[in-house]
Design a protein around this motif. Structure first.
Motif, PDB file in Angstrom:
ATOM      1  N   UNK A 142       0.840  -1.194   0.000  1.00 37.08           N
ATOM      2  CA  UNK A 142       0.000   0.000   0.000  1.00 37.08           C
ATOM      3  C   UNK A 142       0.875   1.244   0.000  1.00 37.08           C
ATOM      4  N   UNK A 143       0.251   2.384  -0.164  1.00 33.87           N
ATOM      5  CA  UNK A 143       0.944   3.662  -0.164  1.00 33.87           C
ATOM      6  C   UNK A 143       0.412   4.547   0.957  1.00 33.87           C
ATOM      7  N   UNK A 144      -0.020   3.904   2.056  1.00 35.13           N
ATOM      8  CA  UNK A 144      -0.616   4.634   3.171  1.00 35.13           C
ATOM      9  C   UNK A 144       0.490   5.249   4.041  1.00 35.13           C
ATOM     10  N   UNK A 145       0.445   6.544   4.234  1.00 36.44           N
ATOM     11  CA  UNK A 145       1.408   7.269   5.042  1.00 36.44           C
ATOM     12  C   UNK A 145       1.348   6.800   6.495  1.00 36.44           C
ATOM     13  N   UNK A 146       0.117   6.619   7.024  1.00 36.85           N
ATOM     14  CA  UNK A 146      -0.045   6.219   8.423  1.00 36.85           C
ATOM     15  C   UNK A 146       0.439   4.789   8.645  1.00 36.85           C
ATOM     16  N   UNK A 147       0.218   3.901   7.686  1.00 34.91           N
ATOM     17  CA  UNK A 147       0.694   2.524   7.837  1.00 34.91           C
ATOM     18  C   UNK A 147       2.219   2.474   7.852  1.00 34.91           C
ATOM     19  N   UNK A 148       2.862   3.269   7.000  1.00 30.83           N
ATOM     20  CA  UNK A 148       4.326   3.310   6.993  1.00 30.83           C
ATOM     21  C   UNK A 148       4.846   3.875   8.319  1.00 30.83           C
ATOM     22  N   UNK A 149       4.092   4.828   8.867  1.00 29.79           N
ATOM     23  CA  UNK A 149       4.443   5.382  10.169  1.00 29.79           C
ATOM     24  C   UNK A 149       4.373   4.298  11.258  1.00 29.79           C
ATOM     25  N   UNK A 150       3.384   3.392  11.164  1.00 33.96           N
ATOM     26  CA  UNK A 150       3.284   2.300  12.120  1.00 33.96           C
ATOM     27  C   UNK A 150       4.529   1.414  12.058  1.00 33.96           C
ATOM     28  N   UNK A 151       5.007   1.122  10.853  1.00 34.73           N
ATOM     29  CA  UNK A 151       6.192   0.278  10.697  1.00 34.73           C
ATOM     30  C   UNK A 151       7.394   0.927  11.360  1.00 34.73           C
ATOM     31  N   UNK A 152       7.560   2.229  11.151  1.00 37.09           N
ATOM     32  CA  UNK A 152       8.690   2.939  11.748  1.00 37.09           C
ATOM     33  C   UNK A 152       8.598   2.929  13.267  1.00 37.09           C
ATOM     34  N   UNK A 153       7.343   3.089  13.806  1.00 37.67           N
ATOM     35  CA  UNK A 153       7.188   3.057  15.262  1.00 37.67           C
ATOM     36  C   UNK A 153       7.512   1.678  15.823  1.00 37.67           C
ATOM     37  N   UNK A 154       7.048   0.632  15.139  1.00 32.49           N
ATOM     38  CA  UNK A 154       7.336  -0.723  15.595  1.00 32.49           C
ATOM     39  C   UNK A 154       8.828  -1.024  15.506  1.00 32.49           C
ATOM     40  N   UNK A 155       9.469  -0.524  14.486  1.00 35.66           N
ATOM     41  CA  UNK A 155      10.900  -0.776  14.287  1.00 35.66           C
ATOM     42  C   UNK A 155      11.750  -0.038  15.307  1.00 35.66           C
ATOM     43  N   UNK A 156      11.198   1.105  15.805  1.00 33.91           N
ATOM     44  CA  UNK A 156      11.945   1.926  16.767  1.00 33.91           C
ATOM     45  C   UNK A 156      12.883   2.898  16.083  1.00 33.91           C
ATOM     46  N   UNK A 157      12.530   3.362  14.904  1.00 35.15           N
ATOM     47  CA  UNK A 157      13.363   4.303  14.160  1.00 35.15           C
ATOM     48  C   UNK A 157      13.333   5.659  14.865  1.00 35.15           C
ATOM     49  N   UNK A 158      14.470   6.301  15.072  1.00 32.80           N
ATOM     50  CA  UNK A 158      14.501   7.624  15.720  1.00 32.80           C
ATOM     51  C   UNK A 158      13.687   8.631  14.917  1.00 32.80           C
ATOM     52  N   UNK A 159      13.190   9.657  15.616  1.00 34.71           N
ATOM     53  CA  UNK A 159      12.349  10.658  14.982  1.00 34.71           C
ATOM     54  C   UNK A 159      13.085  11.400  13.867  1.00 34.71           C
ATOM     55  N   UNK A 160      14.377  11.681  14.094  1.00 28.55           N
ATOM     56  CA  UNK A 160      15.133  12.405  13.066  1.00 28.55           C
ATOM     57  C   UNK A 160      15.184  11.616  11.767  1.00 28.55           C
ATOM     58  N   UNK A 161      15.379  10.317  11.856  1.00 25.67           N
ATOM     59  CA  UNK A 161      15.428   9.495  10.651  1.00 25.67           C
ATOM     60  C   UNK A 161      14.034   9.287  10.065  1.00 25.67           C
ATOM     61  N   UNK A 162      13.036   9.310  10.918  1.00 27.96           N
ATOM     62  CA  UNK A 162      11.671   9.067  10.423  1.00 27.96           C
ATOM     63  C   UNK A 162      11.239  10.142   9.432  1.00 27.96           C
ATOM     64  N   UNK A 163      11.594  11.411   9.710  1.00 28.88           N
ATOM     65  CA  UNK A 163      11.163  12.471   8.806  1.00 28.88           C
ATOM     66  C   UNK A 163      11.744  12.269   7.418  1.00 28.88           C
ATOM     67  N   UNK A 164      13.029  11.909   7.364  1.00 23.40           N
ATOM     68  CA  UNK A 164      13.670  11.682   6.071  1.00 23.40           C
ATOM     69  C   UNK A 164      13.029  10.495   5.347  1.00 23.40           C
ATOM     70  N   UNK A 165      12.780   9.420   6.112  1.00 25.62           N
ATOM     71  CA  UNK A 165      12.167   8.233   5.502  1.00 25.62           C
ATOM     72  C   UNK A 165      10.739   8.517   5.022  1.00 25.62           C
TER      73      UNK A 165
END
Length: 831
Positions: free
Chosen positions: A709-732
Motif C-alpha cells: 500500500x501507499x498509506x502514510x499512516x501505515x508506513x508510520x506504524x512500521x517505523x514506530x514498531x521498528x523503533x526508528x529515531x524521529x530524526x530518521x523518520x522524517x527523512x524516511x
C-alpha cells in the motif's frame, strides 16, 4: 374498375403488390452513404491503383441495369394494353355468371329432393308415434294391473308381497310422470299416492305396537321384518322417522335416570352411564334389534343419540364444576370416555366419528364425539403440566433475586460429577435434567394426543416452548455466568485456567446441542399428531436458536479460559526488550510456555465436547485468538529492532507449527487457509521491520512489495514498531511520499490499516459469557470472537480479517497527493 371482383381475386392481387423486391438497389434511400460505398471499393491507398478497373466494372453494371430497365418497360407497355385489360374483365364477369347459375341449380335440386322425401318423413314420424303409443298403453295396462294387485295385498297387510309389488308400481309409474296432464293417468297417479299413505299409517301403527310390546295386541317380529322391506320402498324419510321413534323410546329411561341434577348423573358416576348403555345395546341386539335390516344401522343411531345426550350432560357438569374441577377428576372421566369410544369403534371395526357421521344426512354436519365436551376444560390439564415442569426445573434454575448465591450446578444430582471426574464413574456428557425434560415432554405429548389433538395440544405445545426457553436461559446459560459479587476461584500457580469452567462449558455445549436436535424432532412429532388447522402454527425455531446462542456463549467461556492460560506467556513477550538483542537464537522460552498452556486447555476440552463441529468452531476461534494476542503483545513490546523482529519471526514459526497441528484430525481446509493467511501477514510485517533502513530506497521498496500500500499512516506504524529515531523518520517519510507518488498500482489501505497501535491492557474475553456481551468489546481487536458462528469459515485474526468497530480516520490518507501537487507547482516555475 366498374365490375366488383371476388374477394379471393382481390387478395391475390394485393399479395402481388405487397411482395418485397430483393433488388439491392431498393436500399438506396435518404440514408444512402456514398462514402461507405467508396470505402468498400478503396479500403486503403494501395487500392487506388485499380481505379480504372473499378470504373470499367461500374460502367458495365450501368449498361446491364439500363438493358434491364428497357426490357421491363417493354413488358409494362404490353401489359397495359387497354384491349387486353378489357378481355380480362369480360372473362371475370363470365366466371361470376357461371358461379351464380351453379348456385341456382343447387337450390332447385335441394327443393326437388325435399318434395320427394316429404311423404316418407311423415310416414316415419307416424310409425314412431304409433310404437310409442302402443308401448305406453301396454305399460299403463301393466301399471293398472299391478295397482289392483297392490290394493288387494294392502287389505290383507301381506308386507312380504307388498314390498315387491310396490317397488314394481313405483318403477312403472316413474315413466308416466310427464303424462300427468292426462286425466286417466292423473287418476292412477293419485291412487298410488293414496295407497302409499295408507301403508305409512299401517306401518307406523304396527311399529308402535312392536316398540311398546302391548300384550293384548302382540305382533310377530317377522311381520316387522317384512314391514322394514316396505319402508325401504316407501323412502328414507319414513325409515328415519321410525328409527328416531325407536331410539327416543329406548333412551327415555336413560334421560330419567341420569339427569344432571340427580346423584346418578354426577361426574363421579359417569362410568355407570356407559355400563347402562352396554346393557341396552346387548338387549337391543338380542331382541328387538334383530328385526331391523343391517343397512339401517339402528345400533349406530342408538350410539349417536346416546353420545349426544351424554356429551350435553358432561358439558353441563364440567361447566358447573368450575374451579373445583381437579386434574384427576378431569383425566379419569376423560379416560373412561375414551375407553368407551374405543370399545365401540372396536366392536364395529369403524372409527367412532365415522359411525356418528353415518347417522346424519349427507348435507348435515357430523355430530361431535363425547370427548369434545372435555376440550374447553383441558386448560386444567395444561396448567398441571406447567406446574409439574416448574417443580422439575426449580432445583436447576438460578435464583435471580439473590446476587450473592453461588453459581448453580448444572444438575442437582450430578453437578459435581460433571465438573470433576474421580476416575471411578464415567463423566457426564449430557445433563440428566435435559433428558428428563424431553422424556416428560414425550410422555405428556402422547397423553394429550390420546385425549385431544386440537386446541389443548396446541396449548401444551406453547407450554413446552415456554419451558424450553427457561431451560436455555435460566439453567444452561445461567450456569455459565459468574454471579455479581462472587470473586473468581483461586487458580494454582501451575494452572492459570479453571478446569471446572472448561468442563462445565463442554457439558453445556453437549446439552444445548442435544436440546436443539430433540426440540426439532419434538416439533415434527407435534405436527404429526395435531389437527390440520394448527399444523402451520407449530414452530420451535426460536427455541432452537436459543440453544445455538447458548452454545456460542459456552464456546466464549472456553476461549476465555484459553486466554487466561496463555496470558503469562504473552505478558512475557510484551515485556521483553527486543530492541536490545544482539543476536538471535532458537525459539524464545515464552513460546514453550504458550504451547504448553494451550495444550493443557485443549486436552481438557477435546474429550469432553461430543460434537466435532463445535470443536472445529472452537479451534477456528482459538487460532484467531492466539494470533490476535500475539499481535497485541508484539505491538506492546515495541520498539522491536531488526534483531528483535528476526527473533520474533522465529517465535512466530514455532507458534505457527503448533497452530497447524492444534486441531489434530479435525483440521479443515478453511482452518489451514485462514491460519496461513493471518500468520503470513504477520511474517510480512516482521520481514519489513527486519529490513535495514539504509538505503532508504531499498527499505521503502521492500515495504511496497511486502505490504502493498501507499498509506502514510501505515508506513508510520512500521517505523514506530521498528523503533526508528524521529530524526530518521522524517527523512524516511519524505522519501516514502516521493517514491510511492510515482507508483499508481499501490492500494491506499492494507491489513496494517486495522492494526491497533494502542491495544487494551486487559483480556478481551474476560467476563464475556453470552453473544450479547460482544458490544463491550466492539472497539477491540477481538470483536469478531464475541459470538462464534456454528458453521461457515473460521474467523481470521485482527490482521487477517479484522476491522475495528469504528475505523480510525486517516489524517494523512491524501498527503501523498498533496505533496505531489506541491512538487508539480514547484517544477512548473512562474507562468
Amino acid at each position: 374498375m366498374s365490375v366488383d371482383l371476388p374477394h379471393e381475386v382481390v387478395l391475390a392481387i394485393q399479395r402481388v403488390f405487397d411482395q418485397q423486391s430483393d433488388d439491392p438497389l431498393d436500399s438506396l434511400s435518404s440514408d444512402f452513404n456514398a462514402v461507405d460505398i467508396l470505402n468498400s471499393f478503396f479500403p486503403d491507398e494501395a487500392s487506388l491503383a485499380h481505379i480504372e478497373a473499378v470504373q470499367a466494372k461500374l460502367a458495365e453494371d450501368q449498361r446491364a441495369i439500363q438493358n434491364e430497365i428497357d426490357i421491363l418497360r417493354e413488358q409494362l407497355k404490353r401489359n397495359q394494353d387497354p384491349d387486353r385489360m378489357q378481355m380480362i374483365q369480360e372473362m371475370i364477369s363470365e366466371l361470376l355468371g357461371q358461379m351464380s347459375r351453379i348456385r341456382e341449380k343447387a337450390t332447385e335440386s335441394e327443393a326437388v329432393v325435399r318434395s320427394i322425401t316429404k311423404d316418407i318423413q311423415v310416414l316415419d314420424l307416424a310409425k314412431k308415434n304409433l310404437i310409442l303409443s302402443m308401448t305406453t298403453l301396454k305399460r299403463l295396462q301393466m301399471l293398472v294391473n299391478a295397482l289392483t294387485q297392490l290394493e288387494d295385498q294392502v287389505k290383507q297387510r301381506n308386507y312380504s308381497e307388498i314390498s315387491q309389488t310396490l317397488a314394481a308400481v313405483k318403477q312403472i309409474s316413474a315413466s308416466f310422470k310427464s303424462y300427468t296432464s292426462i286425466p286417466r293417468v292423473m287418476q292412477v297417479w293419485r291412487r298410488i299416492q293414496e295407497i302409499q299413505n295408507e301403508l305409512r299409517t299401517f306401518i307406523e301403527a304396527d311399529f308402535d305396537k312392536f316398540y311398546l310390546q302391548d300384550p293384548s295386541k302382540p305382533i310377530k317380529p317377522a311381520v316387522i321384518a317384512d314391514a322394514c322391506l316396505v319402508v325401504d320402498v316407501l323412502g328414507s324419510d319414513l325409515r328415519s322417522q321410525l328409527v328416531e321413534r325407536y331410539v327416543a323410546l329406548e333412551l327415555k329411561e336413560y334421560r330419567r335416570i341420569f339427569r344432571t341434577s340427580d346423584e346418578a348423573g354426577h361426574l363421579d358416576n359417569i362410568s355407570r352411564r356407559f355400563a347402562w348403555f352396554r346393557r341396552l345395546l346387548q338387549t337391543h341386539e338380542m331382541e328387538q334389534g334383530r328385526v331391523f335390516p343391517a343397512e339401517w344401522k339402528v345400533s349406530w343411531h342408538l350410539l349417536a343419540k346416546f353420545a349426544e345426550i351424554t356429551r350435553d350432560d358432561i358439558t353441563t357438569l364440567l361447566s358447573t364444576a368450575g374451579s373445583s374441577l381437579t386434574v384427576k377428576t378431569l383425566l379419569d372421566n376423560l379416560q373412561i370416555v375414551i375407553e368407551f369410544e374405543s370399545s365401540m369403534a372396536k366392536k364395529w371395526v369403524t372409527p367412532f366419528h365415522e359411525m356418528l357421521a353415518a347417522t346424519v344426512g349427507p348435507n348435515s354436519r357430523p355430530p361431535k364425539p363425547i370427548t369434545f365436551s372435555f376440550e374447553p376444560h383441558m386448560g386444567v390439564f395444561v396448567d398441571a403440566h406447567d406446574k409439574a415442569l416448574s417443580d422439575m426445573l426449580a432445583p436447576h434454575r438460578r435464583n435471580k433475586g439473590a446476587k450473592t448465591t453461588p453459581r448453580p450446578s448444572l444438575d442437582a444430582n450430578a453437578g459435581s460429577a460433571s465438573v470433576e471426574d474421580d476416575g471411578n464413574s464415567s463423566p457426564i456428557i449430557v445433563l440428566p435434567s435435559s433428558t428428563e425434560l424431553f422424556y416428560f415432554y414425550g410422555q405428556s405429548l402422547e397423553q394429550c394426543a390420546k385425549l385431544s389433538t386440537g386446541q389443548p395440544l396446541f396449548d401444551l405445545c406453547s407450554v413446552h416452548k415456554k419451558w424450553l426457553k427457561i431451560y436455555a436461559e435460566d439453567v444452561l446459560t445461567a450456569s455459565l455466568k459468574r454471579p455479581i459479587g462472587v470473586p473468581a476461584p483461586r487458580k494454582s500457580m501451575e494452572s492459570r485456567f479453571d478446569v471446572g469452567d472448561l468442563k462445565q462449558a463442554s457439558i453445556v455445549i453437549n446439552t444445548a446441542d442435544y436440546c436443539q436436535t430433540t426440540a426439532a424432532e419434538l416439533e415434527e412429532k407435534i405436527r404429526e399428531k395435531i389437527n390440520d388447522e394448527f399444523k402451520e402454527k407449530v414452530s420451535l425455531q426460536n427455541e432452537c436458536e436459543l440453544f445455538v446462542s447458548t452454545i456460542s456463549s459456552a464456546i466464549v467461556i472456553q476461549l476465555r479460559e484459553l486466554e487466561s492460560a496463555c496470558e503469562p506467556a504473552f505478558s512475557t513477550m510484551a515485556n521483553s526488550m527486543w530492541s536490545t538483542l544482539s543476536q538471535v537464537s532458537g525459539p524464545s522460552p515464552y513460546t514453550a510456555d504458550l504451547v504448553r498452556a494451550a495444550e493443557q486447555v485443549i486436552e481438557v476440552i477435546k474429550p469432553t465436547v461430543e460434537q466435532k463441529k463445535y470443536l472445529r468452531n472452537f479451534f477456528d476461534k482459538a487460532c484467531s485468538l492466539l494470533i490476535a494476542k500475539f499481535t497485541n503483545a508484539l505491538v506492546k513490546s515495541r520498539p522491536l529492532g531488526e534483531v528483535g523482529a528476526e527473533q520474533l519471526l522465529i517465535d512466530l514459526q514455532t507458534i505457527k507449527a503448533f497452530l497447524s497441528k492444534m486441531p489434530g484430525d479435525l483440521v479443515t481446509t478453511n482452518y489451514t487457509r485462514n491460519m496461513g493467511k493471518s500468520t503470513g501477514r504477520l511474517e510480512s510485517l516482521l520481514k519489513v521491520i527486519v529490513t535495514p533502513v539504509d538505503p532508504p530506497e531499498g527499505f521503502i521498496l521492500n515495504y511496497t512489495l511486502l505490504i502493498g500500500d501507499a498509506s502514510f499512516s501505515n508506513f508510520q506504524k512500521i517505523l514506530d514498531l521498528k523503533g526508528t529515531p524521529k530524526a530518521e523518520q522524517n527523512h524516511l517519510l519524505d522519501s516514502f511520499v516521493t517514491i510511492t507518488s510515482t507508483k499508481d498500482d499501490l492500494e491506499s489501505t492494507s491489513f496494517l490499516s486495522s492494526l491497533d497501535m494502542d491495544p487494551p491492557a486487559q483480556g478481551h474475553l474476560g467476563g464475556m459469557v453470552s453473544p450479547t456481551a460482544s458490544a463491550s468489546v466492539a472497539e477491540s481487536i477481538f470483536a469478531g470472537l464475541a459470538s462464534p458462528p456454528m458453521s461457515g469459515p473460521p474467523t481470521g485474526s485482527s490482521i487477517a480479517d479484522g476491522s475495528r468497530g469504528e475505523q480510525r480516520r486517516e489524517v494523512f490518507s491524501d498527503f501523498r497527493r498533496f505533496v505531489s501537487f506541491g512538487l508539480r507547482r514547484d517544477t512548473q516555475g512562474p507562468s
